[in-house]
Design a protein around this motif. Sequence first.
Motif, PDB file in Angstrom:
ATOM      1  N   GLY A 173       0.439  -1.310   0.049  1.00 56.44           N
ATOM      2  CA  GLY A 173      -0.033  -0.193  -0.066  1.00 56.44           C
ATOM      3  C   GLY A 173       0.659   1.378   0.008  1.00 56.44           C
ATOM      4  N   ILE A 174       0.420   2.450   0.011  1.00 58.64           N
ATOM      5  CA  ILE A 174       0.591   3.080   0.107  1.00 58.64           C
ATOM      6  C   ILE A 174       1.997   3.421   1.259  1.00 58.64           C
ATOM      7  CG2 ILE A 174       0.715   6.220   0.998  1.00 58.64           C
ATOM      8  CD1 ILE A 174      -1.738   5.631  -0.405  1.00 58.64           C
ATOM      9  N   ALA A 175       1.683   3.975   2.299  1.00 55.83           N
ATOM     10  CA  ALA A 175       2.812   2.987   3.522  1.00 55.83           C
ATOM     11  C   ALA A 175       4.185   2.473   2.824  1.00 55.83           C
ATOM     12  CB  ALA A 175       2.024   3.320   5.019  1.00 55.83           C
ATOM     13  N   ASP A 176       3.661   1.200   2.312  1.00 58.07           N
ATOM     14  CA  ASP A 176       5.107   0.377   1.690  1.00 58.07           C
ATOM     15  C   ASP A 176       5.690   1.525   1.072  1.00 58.07           C
ATOM     16  OD1 ASP A 176       4.272  -1.876   3.275  1.00 58.07           O
ATOM     17  OD2 ASP A 176       2.966  -2.653   2.276  1.00 58.07           O
ATOM     18  N   ALA A 177       4.912   2.079   0.211  1.00 62.18           N
ATOM     19  CA  ALA A 177       5.098   2.543  -1.211  1.00 62.18           C
ATOM     20  C   ALA A 177       6.495   3.602  -0.712  1.00 62.18           C
ATOM     21  CB  ALA A 177       4.663   3.214  -1.932  1.00 62.18           C
ATOM     22  N   MET A 178       5.874   4.803   0.149  1.00 61.32           N
ATOM     23  CA  MET A 178       7.125   5.546   1.675  1.00 61.32           C
ATOM     24  C   MET A 178       7.869   5.158   1.949  1.00 61.32           C
ATOM     25  SD  MET A 178       3.772   8.202   3.054  1.00 61.32           S
ATOM     26  CE  MET A 178       4.172   8.939   3.697  1.00 61.32           C
ATOM     27  N   LYS A 179       7.924   4.478   2.563  1.00 63.54           N
ATOM     28  CA  LYS A 179       8.535   3.636   3.222  1.00 63.54           C
ATOM     29  C   LYS A 179      10.612   3.554   2.129  1.00 63.54           C
ATOM     30  CE  LYS A 179       6.656   1.414   7.488  1.00 63.54           C
ATOM     31  NZ  LYS A 179       6.098   0.460   8.459  1.00 63.54           N
ATOM     32  N   TYR A 180       9.608   2.339   1.066  1.00 63.98           N
ATOM     33  CA  TYR A 180      10.504   1.782  -0.034  1.00 63.98           C
ATOM     34  C   TYR A 180      11.152   3.349  -0.736  1.00 63.98           C
ATOM     35  CZ  TYR A 180      12.367   0.560  -4.766  1.00 63.98           C
ATOM     36  OH  TYR A 180      13.018   0.324  -5.888  1.00 63.98           O
ATOM     37  N   TYR A 181      10.314   3.825  -1.061  1.00 64.17           N
ATOM     38  CA  TYR A 181      11.160   5.825  -1.565  1.00 64.17           C
ATOM     39  C   TYR A 181      12.048   5.801   0.010  1.00 64.17           C
ATOM     40  CZ  TYR A 181       7.066   5.633  -4.741  1.00 64.17           C
ATOM     41  OH  TYR A 181       6.521   5.125  -5.751  1.00 64.17           O
ATOM     42  N   ARG A 182      12.253   6.383   0.623  1.00 64.20           N
ATOM     43  CA  ARG A 182      13.141   6.486   1.972  1.00 64.20           C
ATOM     44  C   ARG A 182      14.034   6.122   2.067  1.00 64.20           C
ATOM     45  NH1 ARG A 182      15.487  10.650   3.691  1.00 64.20           N
ATOM     46  NH2 ARG A 182      13.129  12.330   3.042  1.00 64.20           N
ATOM     47  N   ARG A 183      14.311   4.099   1.534  1.00 67.25           N
ATOM     48  CA  ARG A 183      14.710   3.309   2.664  1.00 67.25           C
ATOM     49  C   ARG A 183      16.116   3.671   1.769  1.00 67.25           C
ATOM     50  NH1 ARG A 183      11.759  -1.186   1.854  1.00 67.25           N
ATOM     51  NH2 ARG A 183      13.059  -1.683  -0.493  1.00 67.25           N
ATOM     52  N   GLY A 184      16.984   3.334   2.653  1.00 62.64           N
ATOM     53  CA  GLY A 184      18.760   3.070   1.786  1.00 62.64           C
ATOM     54  C   GLY A 184      18.786   4.177   1.738  1.00 62.64           C
ATOM     55  N   THR A 185      18.526   5.948   1.665  1.00 59.65           N
ATOM     56  CA  THR A 185      18.728   6.695   1.412  1.00 59.65           C
ATOM     57  C   THR A 185      20.517   7.820   2.070  1.00 59.65           C
ATOM     58  OG1 THR A 185      16.884   8.178   2.218  1.00 59.65           O
ATOM     59  CG2 THR A 185      17.161   6.888  -0.187  1.00 59.65           C
ATOM     60  N   GLU A 186      19.930   7.247   3.526  1.00 61.07           N
ATOM     61  CA  GLU A 186      21.127   7.421   3.405  1.00 61.07           C
ATOM     62  C   GLU A 186      23.071   7.843   3.411  1.00 61.07           C
ATOM     63  OE1 GLU A 186      19.843   5.048   4.260  1.00 61.07           O
ATOM     64  OE2 GLU A 186      18.893   5.512   6.496  1.00 61.07           O
ATOM     65  N   GLY A 187      22.989   9.806   3.168  1.00 56.63           N
ATOM     66  CA  GLY A 187      24.125  10.048   2.432  1.00 56.63           C
ATOM     67  C   GLY A 187      23.995   9.810   0.664  1.00 56.63           C
ATOM     68  N   PHE A 188      22.636  10.034   0.247  1.00 58.51           N
ATOM     69  CA  PHE A 188      22.239  10.617  -1.036  1.00 58.51           C
ATOM     70  C   PHE A 188      21.495  11.988  -1.219  1.00 58.51           C
ATOM     71  CE2 PHE A 188      22.982   5.747  -1.442  1.00 58.51           C
ATOM     72  CZ  PHE A 188      23.629   5.598  -2.758  1.00 58.51           C
ATOM     73  N   ASP A 189      22.555  12.620  -2.261  1.00 59.05           N
ATOM     74  CA  ASP A 189      21.138  13.286  -2.169  1.00 59.05           C
ATOM     75  C   ASP A 189      20.003  13.460  -2.546  1.00 59.05           C
ATOM     76  OD1 ASP A 189      23.547  15.262  -1.536  1.00 59.05           O
ATOM     77  OD2 ASP A 189      24.519  14.080  -3.266  1.00 59.05           O
ATOM     78  N   GLY A 190      19.457  12.787  -3.421  1.00 59.82           N
ATOM     79  CA  GLY A 190      18.289  12.461  -4.030  1.00 59.82           C
ATOM     80  C   GLY A 190      17.938  10.713  -3.893  1.00 59.82           C
TER      81      GLY A 190
END
Length: 472
Positions: A173-190
């Motif tokens: 669902g929407i919550a899963d998608a939001m978590k996925y878009y954010r996951r593993g982005t530490e150190g990245f600019d976008g």
Amino acid sequence: MKKTLITTSILAGVAVMAGTLKIDVADHDIAVRPAIPVVENEAVLAVRVSGADAAEKLTVSAQINGKKIGEVQLDAGKTEALFTFKESKTGWKKATVTAIQGNEKVSAEKVFPVTARRLHFPWFGSHDNEGKLELCKYPTMVLAKGPKDIAYWKHRGVMAGKWRGAKFDAKQGIADAMKYYRRGTEGFDGIMIDEIGNYDDHKLRESTAVKGLQEFCAVNEDLFVALWVCGVPTPSLMNLAKGIYRKKGVDLMMLENYVNYLIPELKSFLPDETMKFRIETARRQDVLHSSIITVGIHGNAKIFTLTNDELEEQVRTIKRLAPEMPGMGVYATGKKMTNKPLIFFADELCAKYFISPVLNLYPKALRIIDTPVAGKPVKIIGRVTNAGGMDSGAVTVNFYCGNPVYGGKLIASKKIASVEAFRLTSYPKPAVVEVEWTPEKRGSQEIFMEIIPEDPADTLLDHLTDIKVLVR
């Protein structure tokens, strides 16, 4: 002078050494952050020095176009000096840096652009030492792989993007998608999302990918969001983009227009029409300033061979149809890229058609006020537009009665000192010239306007336009 600077910027840097001190321009020991600074905005010049004695202090100084911007003393063992600067004028700038330690001294230079507004040149590719993306000069965002790759691009002032897909199963669902878009982005600019698209607008609007991304953008505060839009862009998809009336949303919509697929797969006779539709969809949603066209330089190579002139004509078409668009994207580079020279040619096109001044005569550039009457003077107004990233050099504007190609009579000639590039703090302002014309006879006549840039480094799109008038 400008022509010399541009030529210098395209040449590969060389290692400059004196004794053991070394500043390797080719290895980006001089870097600008962001890679393409915007006029009147703060930027950083980063200088790395190798070969220094770790037990002694190192003095590093920097100039831009001959004006000193700072001098720092690095503590023993430190090898990078940072200088903050702000440029008041657009153009190609030359940074000169000098490092001194004891009796040793080394200097090096780097030419870089400063533009009137923020430009975007995202690439689908990676720093793999085979795709050659690292040899390109103008990327602003790339797909990065791991901490070392992130550090490499950040040093160069290029945004490091995290790859994200957009396929979700029925259970997510929407919550899963939001978590996925954010996951593993530490150190990245976008994040760079690959891809979203569907012919069915209702199905797309109700999809987890779109709803999840919409909610993610509503709460996202730090990550730059770029989305590859495959196929025909729909209103629902374009509604994800940031705009003048929508403060939260996707930062950059990358509208794919890959003629190397459109022509052989869709049997397209008119691939420009697909580009025009993509542009007009963004225009109707008021999001042209957060949308770009992504051109394809890789794929279908065994079936369709893309040439340099075909690629350049695509970019010229973008500038004619959508001067508002702040750059272009490129797909792709990597180990499987077959025609690697296209990588560097595409990189040069970014400079030629978006960074450099781009002079053009857009529709309604030529006007005549009042009805011309034989023997009486009438006013002719001409408008010259600069759709590029830098203020132009001088431009000569000629007006003719009749086509100059076939001996039309010169009415008047005027010179414009410079045509200003568009700035987001203002609005597009063409340079305006006025002349008087006294028609000699009655009847139908054609008035022509011609522009001739004096600086050969200024890019020129269409130099001639005309209107038909009836002289009474």
